[in-house]
Design an enzyme around this catalytic site. Structure first.
Site, PDB file in Angstrom:
ATOM      1  N   ASP A  10      -3.888  78.342 -48.081  1.00 14.95           N
ATOM      2  CA  ASP A  10      -3.302  77.083 -47.624  1.00 14.95           C
ATOM      3  C   ASP A  10      -1.779  77.207 -47.523  1.00 14.95           C
ATOM      4  O   ASP A  10      -1.160  76.706 -46.581  1.00 14.95           O
ATOM      5  CB  ASP A  10      -3.678  75.955 -48.588  1.00 14.95           C
ATOM      6  CG  ASP A  10      -5.158  75.916 -48.869  1.00 14.95           C
ATOM      7  OD1 ASP A  10      -5.940  75.791 -47.918  1.00 14.95           O
ATOM      8  OD2 ASP A  10      -5.554  76.041 -50.049  1.00 14.95           O
ATOM      9  N   HIS A  43      -7.946  73.040 -53.654  1.00 10.08           N
ATOM     10  CA  HIS A  43      -8.240  73.717 -52.389  1.00 10.08           C
ATOM     11  C   HIS A  43      -9.366  72.935 -51.705  1.00 10.08           C
ATOM     12  O   HIS A  43     -10.530  73.302 -51.747  1.00 10.08           O
ATOM     13  CB  HIS A  43      -8.648  75.164 -52.636  1.00 10.08           C
ATOM     14  CG  HIS A  43      -9.077  75.875 -51.386  1.00 10.08           C
ATOM     15  ND1 HIS A  43      -8.232  76.069 -50.318  1.00 10.08           N
ATOM     16  CD2 HIS A  43     -10.270  76.412 -51.024  1.00 10.08           C
ATOM     17  CE1 HIS A  43      -8.886  76.707 -49.361  1.00 10.08           C
ATOM     18  NE2 HIS A  43     -10.127  76.918 -49.763  1.00 10.08           N
ATOM     19  N   GLY A  45     -20.218  90.560 -48.709  1.00 15.82           N
ATOM     20  CA  GLY A  45     -19.923  89.478 -47.782  1.00 15.82           C
ATOM     21  C   GLY A  45     -18.750  89.776 -46.870  1.00 15.82           C
ATOM     22  O   GLY A  45     -18.063  90.798 -47.002  1.00 15.82           O
ATOM     23  N   VAL A  98     -12.109  82.598 -55.757  1.00 19.13           N
ATOM     24  CA  VAL A  98     -12.038  82.296 -54.327  1.00 19.13           C
ATOM     25  C   VAL A  98     -13.208  81.409 -53.901  1.00 19.13           C
ATOM     26  O   VAL A  98     -13.063  80.526 -53.068  1.00 19.13           O
ATOM     27  CB  VAL A  98     -12.017  83.604 -53.496  1.00 19.13           C
ATOM     28  CG1 VAL A  98     -11.971  83.314 -52.006  1.00 19.13           C
ATOM     29  CG2 VAL A  98     -10.856  84.497 -53.930  1.00 19.13           C
TER      30      VAL A  98
END
Length: 339
Positions: free
Chosen positions: A166, A194, A21, A136
């Site tokens: 963040d 998150h 990815g 993640v």
């Protein structure tokens, strides 16, 4: 091999999932050149992705070979989690089904819960007992909790979720507002999930102006901005990037992953703390058992939650709101996995 690279130390095995990815494409080179473990530590990359992505993943393997990186001691591509996590020193779980238009957060959790259950089982079986795990793939905090709950032989302190992106976004916004470079800003905090409920907090942060360290809230004497646009900008930054780029924030996510793992392994600078999603023990009144983002310091490969910071009424409300969302996600995950 370059002279500065030591051959005596065993290579560290780093597994990256979702390895074909776009986040991994930005990440793998940085790991292989030493950005996590340092300039003298060789690494072996274990790359995991689903079977239909194996051809694309072979292209990534070829590119890594073509980079001719002295620290890269080997690469293995696989669709089998037990092969990927075998003997792993670090596991970075990037791969997850992405959120699609019209998808609710619960739908995303339903799609990903079984993936992270399987990976937790595999980590439990074949990874090193000291493996450091960073989740993640979203919803990252709850996916990290699912992984933890299915890796019962591994210490809870081995698991974390990525809120460093963040954290970095919050630092950048403060630096832009004050007109200084980012290294002048420290000790902002991301509390909680998150997600859009996360709470970026500058109450304990400092910024260096004119050679002196000052409280961020004293330098930016604009409570309306600090409690309004600043928080909203950090909370919604990922969506804003998707809207502008038509793709998600791969480059900054990869940088945040490297920052998170580097500091966890190498340690945080004296006097500085960073944000990590970690297992709550009940500090700050946050329900025990959640994966919740706290301020932490790191030393000798372990993190310590920074305790005893004063919490004002506004912060308490925001911290509770994001904790409540995580409790709800945990309940949803339990229902999905028990069905």
């Amino acid at each position: 091999m370059s002279a500065h690279v030591s051959n005596s130390a065993e290579p560290k095995v780093v597994c990256v999932t979702g390895a074909a990815g776009q986040i991994a494409y930005s990440l793998l080179f940085n790991i292989a050149r030493g950005d996590i473990y340092g300039p003298n530590q060789r690494v072996i990359l274990h790359l995991l992705d689903i079977a239909p992505m194996m051809e694309a993943l072979q292209g990534v393997v070829m590119e890594l070979q073509d980079c001719s990186l002295p620290l890269l001691a080997g690469v293995e591509a696989t669709s089998d989690p037990k092969v990927a996590f075998n003997n792993a020193d670090a596991a970075i779980l990037v791969g997850a089904m992405p959120r699609k238009e019209g998808m609710e957060r619960k739908d995303l959790l339903r799609a990903n819960a079984k993936i992270f259950k399987e990976q937790g089982d595999a980590l439990n079986t074949v990874a090193k007992p000291s493996v450091k795990i960073l989740v993640v793939g979203n919803p990252a905090n709850t996916n990290a909790l699912i992984t933890l709950l299915h890796a019962t032989s591994l210490p809870k302190e081995n698991f974390s979720a990525l809120t460093r992106l963040d954290h970095n976004r919050a630092i950048a916004q403060v630096a832009l507002r004050v007109g200084v470079s980012v290294e002048k800003v420290r000790n902002v905090i991301i509390w909680g999930n998150h997600s859009s409920t996360q709470y970026p907090d500058v109450n304990h942060g400092e910024v260096e102006v004119g050679g002196q360290r000052k409280k961020i809230k004293d330098v930016i004497a604009d409570e309306a901005w600090l409690h309004g646009d600043f928080i909203k900008t950090v909370q919604s930054r990922g969506g804003a990037i998707i809207k502008a780029r038509k793709l998600s924030s791969a480059m900054s996510a990869a940088k945040a992953i490297v920052d998170h793992m580097h500091d966890w392994i190498q340690g945080t600078p004296e006097g500085e703390f960073v944000s990590m999603g970690v297992h709550s023990t009940g500090v700050y009144g946050i329900p025990a058992g959640l994966i919740y983002s706290f301020p932490v310091t790191c030393k000798n490969g372990t993190y310590t939650i920074v305790e005893g910071l004063p919490i004002d009424v506004f912060s308490r409300t925001k911290m509770t709101e994001t904790a409540d969302e995580l409790v709800s996600e945990r309940e949803d995950a339990n229902q999905i996995l028990s069905a």
